[in-house]
Each structure stands twice: as C-alpha cells, then as structure tokens.
Design a protein around this motif. Structure first.
Motif, PDB file in Angstrom:
ATOM      1  N   ALA A 179       0.830  -1.207   0.000  1.00 35.44           N
ATOM      2  CA  ALA A 179       0.000   0.000   0.000  1.00 35.44           C
ATOM      3  C   ALA A 179       0.864   1.255   0.000  1.00 35.44           C
ATOM      4  O   ALA A 179       0.566   2.228  -0.717  1.00 35.44           O
ATOM      5  CB  ALA A 179      -0.925  -0.007   1.212  1.00 35.44           C
ATOM      6  N   ARG A 180       1.920   1.265   0.791  1.00 41.19           N
ATOM      7  CA  ARG A 180       2.789   2.449   0.842  1.00 41.19           C
ATOM      8  C   ARG A 180       3.393   2.729  -0.535  1.00 41.19           C
ATOM      9  O   ARG A 180       3.437   3.884  -0.985  1.00 41.19           O
ATOM     10  CB  ARG A 180       3.904   2.236   1.874  1.00 41.19           C
ATOM     11  CG  ARG A 180       3.439   2.268   3.319  1.00 41.19           C
ATOM     12  CD  ARG A 180       4.616   2.367   4.272  1.00 41.19           C
ATOM     13  NE  ARG A 180       4.218   2.169   5.654  1.00 41.19           N
ATOM     14  CZ  ARG A 180       3.609   3.086   6.403  1.00 41.19           C
ATOM     15  NH1 ARG A 180       3.318   4.268   5.876  1.00 41.19           N
ATOM     16  NH2 ARG A 180       3.289   2.822   7.650  1.00 41.19           N
ATOM     17  N   ARG A 181       3.841   1.690  -1.184  1.00 40.86           N
ATOM     18  CA  ARG A 181       4.447   1.883  -2.512  1.00 40.86           C
ATOM     19  C   ARG A 181       3.411   2.396  -3.508  1.00 40.86           C
ATOM     20  O   ARG A 181       3.686   3.306  -4.293  1.00 40.86           O
ATOM     21  CB  ARG A 181       5.064   0.569  -2.999  1.00 40.86           C
ATOM     22  CG  ARG A 181       5.798   0.697  -4.330  1.00 40.86           C
ATOM     23  CD  ARG A 181       6.610  -0.562  -4.624  1.00 40.86           C
ATOM     24  NE  ARG A 181       7.503  -0.339  -5.755  1.00 40.86           N
ATOM     25  CZ  ARG A 181       7.204  -0.609  -7.020  1.00 40.86           C
ATOM     26  NH1 ARG A 181       6.020  -1.135  -7.311  1.00 40.86           N
ATOM     27  NH2 ARG A 181       8.068  -0.370  -7.991  1.00 40.86           N
ATOM     28  N   MET A 182       2.215   1.831  -3.461  1.00 38.57           N
ATOM     29  CA  MET A 182       1.182   2.230  -4.413  1.00 38.57           C
ATOM     30  C   MET A 182       0.731   3.668  -4.163  1.00 38.57           C
ATOM     31  O   MET A 182       0.528   4.448  -5.102  1.00 38.57           O
ATOM     32  CB  MET A 182       0.001   1.261  -4.342  1.00 38.57           C
ATOM     33  CG  MET A 182      -0.893   1.327  -5.563  1.00 38.57           C
ATOM     34  SD  MET A 182      -2.115  -0.002  -5.633  1.00 38.57           S
ATOM     35  CE  MET A 182      -1.094  -1.398  -6.108  1.00 38.57           C
ATOM     36  N   VAL A 183       0.585   4.043  -2.906  1.00 39.85           N
ATOM     37  CA  VAL A 183       0.184   5.411  -2.574  1.00 39.85           C
ATOM     38  C   VAL A 183       1.300   6.395  -2.941  1.00 39.85           C
ATOM     39  O   VAL A 183       1.044   7.488  -3.464  1.00 39.85           O
ATOM     40  CB  VAL A 183      -0.201   5.512  -1.088  1.00 39.85           C
ATOM     41  CG1 VAL A 183      -0.373   6.973  -0.670  1.00 39.85           C
ATOM     42  CG2 VAL A 183      -1.489   4.726  -0.811  1.00 39.85           C
ATOM     43  N   ASP A 184       2.543   6.005  -2.688  1.00 44.31           N
ATOM     44  CA  ASP A 184       3.665   6.874  -3.053  1.00 44.31           C
ATOM     45  C   ASP A 184       3.729   7.101  -4.562  1.00 44.31           C
ATOM     46  O   ASP A 184       4.014   8.212  -5.029  1.00 44.31           O
ATOM     47  CB  ASP A 184       4.983   6.272  -2.565  1.00 44.31           C
ATOM     48  CG  ASP A 184       5.162   6.373  -1.059  1.00 44.31           C
ATOM     49  OD1 ASP A 184       4.402   7.132  -0.419  1.00 44.31           O
ATOM     50  OD2 ASP A 184       6.050   5.677  -0.522  1.00 44.31           O
ATOM     51  N   LEU A 185       3.475   6.047  -5.340  1.00 44.47           N
ATOM     52  CA  LEU A 185       3.586   6.139  -6.795  1.00 44.47           C
ATOM     53  C   LEU A 185       2.428   6.897  -7.424  1.00 44.47           C
ATOM     54  O   LEU A 185       2.607   7.661  -8.381  1.00 44.47           O
ATOM     55  CB  LEU A 185       3.668   4.738  -7.403  1.00 44.47           C
ATOM     56  CG  LEU A 185       4.991   3.989  -7.241  1.00 44.47           C
ATOM     57  CD1 LEU A 185       4.840   2.550  -7.707  1.00 44.47           C
ATOM     58  CD2 LEU A 185       6.107   4.679  -8.020  1.00 44.47           C
TER      59      LEU A 185
END
Length: 423
Positions: A179-185
């Motif tokens: 989730a963190r990676r997807m939100v960051d991207l």
C-alpha cells in the motif's frame, strides 16, 4: 458515415501472481482490442476481456457491424444480438457473478458501443463525456487496489525473466508495504484489499494494519464471496468503524441481504448484482448499498448510465469495478465516471499492476490518486501499433487462451479447490 471494417485483435500482457478466492492470476492477462473503421477514414477504439469463447462472439459481431451507422447504436445492438444468437460465454474464474445469454450479449456489445462513441466524438470534435450528457467532475478519483501476492510466478514464464517489482505480500506487513508503494507512486486516497485468500481473522488483521498505517484513507475489503453468512456477520462486526464498505462477503442476493440486515457498513457488489435482471430482487431485499458498475459487463457506457439512474432512484451508492485492463478501458472508465454525477465512491483500477499497454504516449496520468478528464475528441487516445503488434505476438506465443485462476493455482498446489463460501 458507415462502418466499413472491424478488426478484433487479441493481446496478452504480463500480469503478476495476484491471489484471490478463485486461485492466482496467470502470468499473462488477456484482452481484445476492437478497431471500428469507417468510410471517411476514422477509427474508433474499444477494449474488453480476451478469453477465446468471447473472442468467437466478438468476431461474429464484428462481421455483423459492417455497413452500420456508428451513430445508430440501437441498430448496432440489434445486429450484435442477431450475431451472438443467444450464446452464453461465462468467465472460468467466476469472479464477476453468474453468467447468462443476456449478460454475454452485454459483454459483446460493450466494446463496439465504446468504439462507436469514440468515432462519434472524433467525427464531431467532442469528448465522449459530452456525448454522455456532460462533465460532472474535472478529475476522476481512483482507489489503490491491493492484493495478496506471491513474490513472482513460479518458474520463468517470461522470456527475459523480468523481476516483479512489487515483491511478496502474504501477511499484514507485506500488505502495508504494498500500500505504501502504491500510494507513493500514484497518490491514491482510498484503499481496497482483495481478500478471500486467508482465514478471515488474518484478513481482519491486515485491514487493521492498513488503518494504523493510513488513518485517513477509506478502506474496503473484497473476499469474493469466500465467507458464509455467519462468518460475514463476525467480520463486519469486527471491522465496524473501519471499512467504508464490505464487498461481496457471501454468495447470492438472499445471502447478501441477510448480512446487510446486521452489517454496520454498506455492502457492495459486482458478483450478485451484475445485470439489470438482478436489480428488482436486490432492491426489494435491501441486499446491497453500493453497486460496482462495469461497462464491460453491463453493456457499455450508456447502459452504465441507466444503471446509475436506477441506483440514484433507490438511494444505492455507485462505484466502478475493475479487472486487468489496458489504456482503452481506462479512458472509457474516466469518461463514464466524469459523466456520472452519483458515482461518488473512488473507482477501482488494476492500472498499477500492468507494465505494458497498447495506447500511445500514456495520456491518462494519475496525480493525487486521480486522473484529469480530457477535452480532446472521442476517448482522447491513439493506438501504439507497434505495441499492439507486439502484444498480439505475445498472445500467440504465451499459450494462455482463457483466464482460469483455479487451474493455474492447481499447477503448484494440486489440493486447491475453488469453494464459495470457504470459511
């Protein structure tokens, strides 16, 4: 203006090892790209799923469309119905609810209708959202779509052994990292987890971990009918005040109604209400609070508008379902969402999971979790013909002809059974 030619091109694009209640995604997802060409040199684009049984019906409909007026969509639908001839074309994975001849006709007609709306827009210089009645919003917000997933597909399914940049997610820590990676991207401001993979207690903990990591993001959980009514009650109670909505916890409209009677949050669906014939019983029983529309399955953009009107009439919320898709479908989803005032929930999308596309120059960019609504004619996209040819060659080479998550899972776990409900 008359349709002179229709080309249906099956393509395959790489898909990560995403888990769900039916099994696991195969290494390649299948789509069909529809090109509708006219006597004045225009070409409209559509996209849908690419399983071989649907492809056969798409090719029948393509032949029947030649000679039609792309502005006469009633005639086009009549031609499509005659070509399909009452055949049913169910999905092997069963993640989009029960099939029927009427629902299969809707699936076949949808990409041709989208392509003709694209043509109409190109011919008149107007965007598709204008043809649907106007623009209700300047940007369309989307939701992060999380999956439990393996680190990679077993073996080496890709010729260049490309690494999966997303890695493994099989526990709450893995889900939160994803989730963190997807939100960051992409900047998503709401989050959905595909459940139905592990015992409900484990998925409850994953949702709680997401709430701790993202205290202000609306959260959703979709187990694809993996639970009994009793289990659904327990999960709904445990996640009271945590979920924005709970999607398809249990099978059938009566089962959903029984859960909805006690659940503290709305129930959403794209499995028990998947066609207009499902609406009367669902409304009468109060089975769902949110319908996840999908123009690929409901019969196109205009039919999805009709669904929106029904939902508005009965006070039912509206969101949008997603499957593994390419840029033509993303464009159609953006135009439809822009022209649907009561689509007030963030839209699902598998967009972050694909690494290949047939659309040139990527005109639809995610910023802050949303996509700007374009003012360019039609869908506002053009084909990358080199990529279309490459992904068609990949289709011919990969050997996948129908998506079957269960059969693929059994290659590695022979004991696996698709059971709904499982818990």
């Amino acid at each position: 203006m008359r349709i002179t030619d229709v080309v249906v091109t099956p393509v395959a694009f790489r898909d990560p090892a995403l888990l769900n209640s039916a099994g696991v995604h195969e290494p390649y997802a299948l789509r069909a790209v529809i090109e509708v060409r006219t006597d004045d040199g225009l070409c409209g684009l559509g996209e849908t799923t690419g399983d071989e049984n649907l492809l056969a019906l798409l090719n029948r409909a393509a032949s029947a469309a030649v000679g039609a007026d792309p502005f006469d969509l009633i005639d086009l639908e009549r031609r499509t119905a005659a070509a399909v001839g009452g055949h049913d074309s169910p999905d092997a994975h069963g993640l989009t609810g029960p099939s029927s001849a009427a629902k299969s006709l809707a699936r076949v007609f949808s990409p041709f209708e989208v392509a003709c709306l694209d043509l109409q827009g190109r011919a008149t210089g107007r965007p598709v959202w204008a043809l649907l009645g106007g623009k209700a919003r300047e940007r369309v917000p989307f939701s992060a779509y999380l999956f439990y997933k393996w680190a990679a597909h077993p073996g080496s399914p890709y010729p260049d052994e490309e690494d999966d940049p997303w890695g493994e997610a099989l526990d709450p820590d893995g889900v939160v990292a994803q989730a963190r990676r997807m939100v960051d991207l992409y900047g998503f401001r709401s989050i959905k987890l595909k459940g139905g993979v592990f015992p409900p207690e484990e998925e409850i903990e994953a949702i709680r971990a997401l709430r701790a990591a993202f205290p202000d993001h609306p959260l959703r959980l979709d187990p694809n009918c993996a639970w009994t009514v009793g289990t659904s009650h327990k999960v709904a109670e445990a996640l009271d005040g945590v979920l924005e909505y709970l999607e398809d916890p249990t099978p059938t409209i009566p089962g959903m109604a029984e859960v909805a009677a006690r659940a503290p949050m709305p129930l959403a669906t794209n499995m028990c209400v998947v066609g207009f014939a499902d609406l009367p019983e669902s409304v009468a029983r109060g089975a769902v609070g949110v319908v996840l529309s999908d123009h690929h399955y409901w019969g196109g953009l205009r039919a999805s508008h009709k669904l929106a009107a029904v939902c508005d009439t009965f006070g039912i919320g509206l969101s949008m379902h997603s499957n593994s898709h390419l840029g033509i479908s993303l464009a159609a989803m953006v135009h439809l969402a822009a022209a649907t005032p009561n689509l007030t929930y963030d839209v699902d999308t598998h967009w972050p999971w694909r690494s290949e596309d047939v659309v040139a120059d990527n005109p639809y960019v995610f910023t802050g979790g949303s996509v700007a609504v374009p003012d360019t004619p039609g869908l506002g996209i053009e084909l990358d013909r080199d990529e279309l040819a490459r992904l068609h060659e990949q289709y011919l080479r990969c050997g996948v002809r129908s998506r079957d998550d269960t059969a693929y899972m059994r290659r590695f776990r022979p004991e696996f059974e698709k059971r709904r409900p499982r818990w």
